[in-house]
Design an enzyme around this catalytic site. Sequence first.
Site, PDB file in Angstrom:
ATOM      1  N   LYS A 122      -9.087  -6.456 -23.108  1.00  0.00           N
ATOM      2  CA  LYS A 122      -9.288  -5.656 -24.276  1.00  0.00           C
ATOM      3  C   LYS A 122     -10.083  -6.467 -25.084  1.00  0.00           C
ATOM      4  CE  LYS A 122      -5.000  -2.944 -23.747  1.00  0.00           C
ATOM      5  NZ  LYS A 122      -5.038  -1.523 -23.566  1.00  0.00           N
ATOM      6  N   HIS A 129       2.169  -8.755 -21.325  1.00  0.00           N
ATOM      7  CA  HIS A 129       1.237  -8.258 -22.408  1.00  0.00           C
ATOM      8  C   HIS A 129       1.701  -8.987 -23.794  1.00  0.00           C
ATOM      9  CE1 HIS A 129      -0.148  -5.736 -19.227  1.00  0.00           C
ATOM     10  NE2 HIS A 129       0.594  -4.643 -19.435  1.00  0.00           N
ATOM     11  N   ARG A 145      -4.250   2.671   4.006  1.00  0.00           N
ATOM     12  CA  ARG A 145      -3.795   3.204   5.353  1.00  0.00           C
ATOM     13  C   ARG A 145      -4.301   4.499   5.834  1.00  0.00           C
ATOM     14  NH1 ARG A 145       2.275   1.605   4.515  1.00  0.00           N
ATOM     15  NH2 ARG A 145       1.509   2.833   2.703  1.00  0.00           N
ATOM     16  N   GLU A 187       4.416   3.180 -27.236  1.00  0.00           N
ATOM     17  CA  GLU A 187       3.661   4.159 -26.518  1.00  0.00           C
ATOM     18  C   GLU A 187       4.463   5.343 -26.792  1.00  0.00           C
ATOM     19  OE1 GLU A 187       2.429   2.790 -22.328  1.00  0.00           O
ATOM     20  OE2 GLU A 187       4.149   1.481 -22.946  1.00  0.00           O
ATOM     21  N   LYS A 223      -0.230  -7.629 -12.110  1.00  0.00           N
ATOM     22  CA  LYS A 223       1.154  -7.869 -12.477  1.00  0.00           C
ATOM     23  C   LYS A 223       2.003  -6.786 -11.727  1.00  0.00           C
ATOM     24  CE  LYS A 223       2.868  -5.398 -15.802  1.00  0.00           C
ATOM     25  NZ  LYS A 223       2.912  -4.136 -16.044  1.00  0.00           N
TER      26      LYS A 223
HETATM   27  P1  NDP Z   1       0.091   3.127  -5.697  1.00  0.00           P
HETATM   28  O1  NDP Z   1       1.572   3.040  -4.993  1.00  0.00           O
HETATM   29  O2  NDP Z   1      -0.262   4.151  -6.329  1.00  0.00           O
HETATM   30  O3  NDP Z   1      -0.954   2.628  -4.714  1.00  0.00           O
HETATM   31  C1  NDP Z   1      -0.762   1.828  -3.690  1.00  0.00           C
HETATM   32  C2  NDP Z   1      -2.009   1.687  -2.783  1.00  0.00           C
HETATM   33  O4  NDP Z   1      -1.750   0.655  -1.727  1.00  0.00           O
HETATM   34  C3  NDP Z   1      -2.216   2.903  -2.078  1.00  0.00           C
HETATM   35  O5  NDP Z   1      -3.698   2.987  -2.092  1.00  0.00           O
HETATM   36  C4  NDP Z   1      -1.530   2.833  -0.685  1.00  0.00           C
HETATM   37  O6  NDP Z   1      -2.453   3.706   0.106  1.00  0.00           O
HETATM   38  C5  NDP Z   1      -1.989   1.340  -0.226  1.00  0.00           C
HETATM   39  N1  NDP Z   1      -1.128   0.538   0.610  1.00  0.00           N
HETATM   40  C6  NDP Z   1       0.339   0.352   0.769  1.00  0.00           C
HETATM   41  N2  NDP Z   1       0.289  -0.419   1.621  1.00  0.00           N
HETATM   42  C7  NDP Z   1      -0.669  -0.535   2.270  1.00  0.00           C
HETATM   43  C8  NDP Z   1      -0.901  -1.343   3.226  1.00  0.00           C
HETATM   44  N3  NDP Z   1       0.197  -1.941   4.280  1.00  0.00           N
HETATM   45  N4  NDP Z   1      -2.001  -1.632   3.783  1.00  0.00           N
HETATM   46  C9  NDP Z   1      -3.111  -1.055   3.176  1.00  0.00           C
HETATM   47  N5  NDP Z   1      -3.046  -0.280   1.921  1.00  0.00           N
HETATM   48  C10 NDP Z   1      -1.613   0.019   1.688  1.00  0.00           C
HETATM   49  O7  NDP Z   1       0.293   1.725  -6.625  1.00  0.00           O
HETATM   50  P2  NDP Z   1      -0.451   1.430  -8.040  1.00  0.00           P
HETATM   51  O8  NDP Z   1      -1.861   1.750  -7.663  1.00  0.00           O
HETATM   52  O9  NDP Z   1       0.290   2.047  -9.197  1.00  0.00           O
HETATM   53  O10 NDP Z   1      -0.166  -0.256  -8.098  1.00  0.00           O
HETATM   54  C11 NDP Z   1      -0.953  -1.227  -7.466  1.00  0.00           C
HETATM   55  C12 NDP Z   1      -0.602  -2.487  -8.137  1.00  0.00           C
HETATM   56  O11 NDP Z   1      -1.274  -2.547  -9.463  1.00  0.00           O
HETATM   57  C13 NDP Z   1       0.850  -2.937  -8.250  1.00  0.00           C
HETATM   58  O12 NDP Z   1       0.793  -4.319  -8.272  1.00  0.00           O
HETATM   59  C14 NDP Z   1       1.204  -2.645  -9.775  1.00  0.00           C
HETATM   60  O13 NDP Z   1       2.346  -3.059 -10.245  1.00  0.00           O
HETATM   61  C15 NDP Z   1      -0.151  -2.827 -10.426  1.00  0.00           C
HETATM   62  N6  NDP Z   1      -0.454  -2.195 -11.730  1.00  0.00           N
HETATM   63  C16 NDP Z   1      -0.524  -0.842 -11.391  1.00  0.00           C
HETATM   64  C17 NDP Z   1      -0.782  -0.339 -12.993  1.00  0.00           C
HETATM   65  C18 NDP Z   1      -1.380   1.145 -12.919  1.00  0.00           C
HETATM   66  O14 NDP Z   1      -1.694   1.678 -13.928  1.00  0.00           O
HETATM   67  N7  NDP Z   1      -1.146   1.885 -11.832  1.00  0.00           N
HETATM   68  C19 NDP Z   1      -0.992  -0.886 -14.347  1.00  0.00           C
HETATM   69  C20 NDP Z   1      -0.823  -2.407 -14.164  1.00  0.00           C
HETATM   70  C21 NDP Z   1      -0.673  -2.781 -12.793  1.00  0.00           C
HETATM   71  P3  NDP Z   1      -1.800   4.304   1.626  1.00  0.00           P
HETATM   72  O15 NDP Z   1      -0.587   4.801   1.513  1.00  0.00           O
HETATM   73  O16 NDP Z   1      -2.801   5.333   1.987  1.00  0.00           O
HETATM   74  O17 NDP Z   1      -1.865   3.011   2.417  1.00  0.00           O
HETATM   75  C1  BG6 Z   2       1.227  -1.676 -17.794  1.00  0.00           C
HETATM   76  C2  BG6 Z   2       2.779  -1.151 -17.841  1.00  0.00           C
HETATM   77  O1  BG6 Z   2       1.120  -2.904 -17.588  1.00  0.00           O
HETATM   78  O2  BG6 Z   2       0.740  -1.538 -19.134  1.00  0.00           O
HETATM   79  C3  BG6 Z   2       2.731   0.186 -18.386  1.00  0.00           C
HETATM   80  O3  BG6 Z   2       3.158  -1.420 -16.640  1.00  0.00           O
HETATM   81  C4  BG6 Z   2       2.351   0.289 -19.932  1.00  0.00           C
HETATM   82  O4  BG6 Z   2       4.272   0.668 -18.354  1.00  0.00           O
HETATM   83  C5  BG6 Z   2       0.869  -0.079 -19.828  1.00  0.00           C
HETATM   84  O5  BG6 Z   2       2.107   1.743 -20.049  1.00  0.00           O
HETATM   85  C6  BG6 Z   2       0.457  -0.337 -21.134  1.00  0.00           C
HETATM   86  O6  BG6 Z   2      -1.046  -0.522 -21.065  1.00  0.00           O
HETATM   87  P1  BG6 Z   2      -2.109   0.108 -22.343  1.00  0.00           P
HETATM   88  O7  BG6 Z   2      -3.507  -0.656 -21.743  1.00  0.00           O
HETATM   89  O8  BG6 Z   2      -1.960   1.604 -22.058  1.00  0.00           O
HETATM   90  O9  BG6 Z   2      -1.313  -0.405 -23.783  1.00  0.00           O
END
Ligand code: NDP
Ligand code: BG6
Length: 474
Positions: free
Chosen positions: A170, A228, A42, A204, A136
């Site tokens: 992995k 996992h 957004r 971890e 996930k």
């Molecule tokens: P964040 O909260 O960091 O990012 C969310 C993103 O979505 C932002 O870019 C936000 O940008 C955008 N967003 C939110 N609402 C909208 C909308 N209505 N329209 C368009 N864009 C939108 O989340 P993460 O990146 O941490 O996580 C994303 C997914 O990945 C989740 O399902 C999480 O569980 C999964 N995940 C994440 C991991 C990680 O390492 N971060 C690891 C494993 C899974 P803006 O506000 O500008 O719209």
């Molecule tokens: C993510 C979990 O799916 O896996 C985290 O949400 C966790 O909590 C991570 O730290 C671990 O992944 P990796 O690849 O660093 O072992």
Amino acid sequence: MQRLVIFGATGDLAERMLMPSLYFLEADRLLPPELKILGVARSPMDRGAYLQRVKALLDARTEGLDASVWDRFAERLDYHPADVTKAEGLADLAEMLGGASAIYYLALSPSLYGSVCAALDKAGLACGDCRIVVEKPIGHDLLSSRKINAEVAQVFEESRVFRVDHYLGKETVQNLVALRFANTFFEPLWNNLAIDHVQVTVAETDGVGDRWPYYDEFGALRDMVQNHMLQLLCLIAMEPPADAGADSVRDEKVKVLKSLRPFSRTSVQQLSVRGQYRGGVVAGKTVAAYEAEKGGPSETETFVALRADIDNWRWAGVPFYLRTGKRLPERKTQIVIQFKPLPHSIFGEVAQQDLTANRLVIDLQPKEDISLLLMNRKTGMSGTRLQALPLSLSLDAGGRRRIAYERLLLDVLAGNPALFVRRDEVELAWSWIDGVAHAWSDAGLPPKPYAAGSWGPAGAFALLERSGRQWLDE
Ligand code: NDP
Ligand code: BG6
């Protein structure tokens, strides 16, 4: 022309994992030449500002960008601000894509998946060969995961849905399948006749930090075990599939999930341990308690250890001990296959004390190693003494270790679903996890405190000690 559209392009996952992975694939010239990558979120931004943002994050990640790789990569990139939960928000995107088929990567909260799919459909963007990639956690329990899966399925049939479990990307996890099925000598021993028990540890050193709003709702059971750890368990325990094709492997994993013994209110107290870290010292640094990070009391577990039993012919009587936690003393993902002791020793009393049962240790990260502990005779002239020696295949080839997402992104682009999770796998895993969570709540089991930098609450040791076993790191 192929298009990869990343929804949530300014988020943590996109910036920490997806963009660096795509950049490294570009550097190795593994991306399809025609591929265009479109970031969507957004936040208002033009293409120039987005390129600057991506360049800065890659600069930090790569310790210096290769200018020619960046130029090639930047050519592919574009950005479009939109609320992707609303069809009106996607109208311009439809124009940009001009009817081309696309892969939509939902790097967004799973609570939005349903409305995003509906909006894509309404905006005419869910064309016949479009694919969708989802992350996930799919839901918080079986009911919510069914709901999300059903909402996605209304728009995308199963063959077009790619559910990510990044552990499957992995290299070392894929190697587990090769180890089991590209060698003849493990398979005849891979059962309850030869194996005493299995340990799977995902430890971890990091804490939850500012991820607590997500984590506090999920906890270690739903964050790590549901996905996992159960995937690792399935790959260790499954029967040999007919071939390495996606459905053959998934069918075998599903059979394992169906054979997992459910917990009762009584068994969960004996066979599982919940923990939550207090303050402590990890890697020489003083770190805060989970509740201090959250800024309030919490009943969420940051540590789980449990004994899983697989009720089938191969594994009857072989415990699978699973253990995962934050703020543990070291970062380590390791599988231990502990073989049974000798049925009878022909060695004298002295040498008998030296005997250690054979053990296969598979280190997945940070060390990549497979080692088999074998007994040998100690050289010497004064009677027989034995010693255990590890026969080790160090898999660390040096060089950069690929991010798991690199493999997964290439497979999505090629339409290969083998390393993604099928709907029935996710739902069966939730069904077993719901059983653990309900049993915890029926038994009124709050998480036990453990000091950051320790291996979890005392109960985690007792879990194995009760049957005369111990965790490998003790
Ligand atoms: P964040 O909260 O960091 O990012 C969310 C993103 O979505 C932002 O870019 C936000 O940008 C955008 N967003 C939110 N609402 C909208 C909308 N209505 N329209 C368009 N864009 C939108 O989340 P993460 O990146 O941490 O996580 C994303 C997914 O990945 C989740 O399902 C999480 O569980 C999964 N995940 C994440 C991991 C990680 O390492 N971060 C690891 C494993 C899974 P803006 O506000 O500008 O719209
Ligand atoms: C993510 C979990 O799916 O896996 C985290 O949400 C966790 O909590 C991570 O730290 C671990 O992944 P990796 O690849 O660093 O072992």
